[in-house]
Design an enzyme around this catalytic site. Sequence first.
Site, short mmCIF file in Angstrom:
data_model
loop_
_atom_site.label_atom_id
_atom_site.label_comp_id
_atom_site.label_asym_id
_atom_site.label_seq_id
_atom_site.Cartn_x
_atom_site.Cartn_y
_atom_site.Cartn_z
N SER A 277 -7.49 -8.15 -1.08
CA SER A 277 -7.66 -9.25 -2.00
C SER A 277 -8.97 -9.99 -1.72
O SER A 277 -10.05 -9.42 -1.86
CB SER A 277 -6.44 -10.18 -1.94
OG SER A 277 -6.44 -11.08 -3.01
N ASP A 300 -6.84 -3.76 -3.31
CA ASP A 300 -6.59 -4.69 -4.41
C ASP A 300 -7.58 -5.86 -4.36
O ASP A 300 -7.19 -7.04 -4.37
CB ASP A 300 -5.14 -5.20 -4.36
CG ASP A 300 -4.44 -5.05 -5.71
OD1 ASP A 300 -4.99 -4.39 -6.60
OD2 ASP A 300 -3.33 -5.60 -5.85
N HIS A 355 0.58 -6.85 -6.05
CA HIS A 355 -0.47 -7.31 -5.14
C HIS A 355 0.04 -7.44 -3.71
O HIS A 355 -0.72 -7.24 -2.75
CB HIS A 355 -1.01 -8.65 -5.65
CG HIS A 355 -2.32 -9.05 -5.04
ND1 HIS A 355 -3.41 -8.21 -4.96
CD2 HIS A 355 -2.73 -10.24 -4.49
CE1 HIS A 355 -4.43 -8.84 -4.40
NE2 HIS A 355 -4.03 -10.08 -4.10
#
Length: 433
Positions: A277, A300, A355
């Site tokens: 992330s 991600d 996620h």
Amino acid sequence: MFSHGGFVQLLIKGIYKWTRTEQRGCALSFFTMGNTCSNHLGIPPAKGPNHVGCTDFMMDHTTKGSFFRLYYPCQETKEADKPDWIPCREYFNGLADFMKINRTLSEGIFNYLFGSFKIPAYLDAPFKSNEKCPVVIFSHGLGAFRTLYSAICAELASQGFIVASVEHRDQSASATFYFQEKSESERTNENVPCTSASAQDLVQEWMYYRVLQQGEMEFPLRNKQVKQRANECILALDKLIEINSGIQVQNALQTRFDWTSLENSMDLCRIAAMGHSFGGATMIEALCKEVKFKCGVALDAWMFPLDEEIFPRVKQPIFFINSEKFQWAGNISRMKKLDSAVIQRKMITIRGTVHQSFPDFTFLTGNWIGKLMKLKGEIDPEIAINLSNRATLAFLQRHLGLDKSFNQWDPLINGEDDNLIPGTNVTMLHSSI
């Protein structure tokens, strides 16, 4: 790291009220785990040929240094314990703040749900490797901290890597800490000699997640943070290079680990960066700033914090491993701006993932509550993390020049598996490209 904080807040409050009586404890176990009162949840053990040890290192006791958990191949030992997944209550407080939940309300719930889980590695176990270890620097996501990706970091260590999981001090972690020196008057009152900083004259200070202020533009904050984060990753690498060269290091933390055992243990021609992330963006920023990183893996990635002007300056191979439910056209478009005709840039998407399929939370809640809180996708979380880890290992072998058998998983890099999508599942509009 989490989403829909308001809904989660109501959910946690509901669980808290429901479980005020002891006789409902087993019912809560059923609710959180999904189908049984015997707790079978846990972070999966590493699958590589090496036992895994871990220890913590804080370079410089102030906010200016680098703080990381180190994972490494270790000797088999019966004496070492596995550390708690959540190191102490302040991290529960940080998670509560990040999720906008009352600390007092949430501490008991978080401790009940997650307090008994252990990291799949032995604390301060003696280092052991039959060969020099390639190095990975790992960067956590927004609202996370150094221990929350142990399934990934421990797996890499079990396969022969030394992994530094950085805990960032840019106020993007839900919680972290550092030390301040006591004032001269405080030392005088306690009869502590006024010498260089030591465990006796340092005071622990906690730093919590910085909330975006009302009316504040997000990009300037995140852009500033991603640059600091990249610098902290580079600091961690620099410290490992010193340790490898035999330079005596000062650890602000009291650990039993023998840091001199890591002298000449690392293959410094084979260094990679990795992150989830916000950590994925951090990895890209770090690659731009430090050529010692030979390649990077972005789990991600959240591309928003990055200046697009750095993209042409990133010369190393990058592997984007995405979830099916998180990405959107604008974010994928920014990833594709890193495409190159001469530098390998690969992308795959894992079917049925969300996620939070990359942090450890996905293994620690049952199906019902896990999906409700978007900590689990439709795919079995162990299948998902195995695909991610094996694809990562194959990519690292290819671009670090490792003499391993990870190339058996080369097809995964191209998305060749029933649970993988080559590239992305996101529909790209012409205006997004």
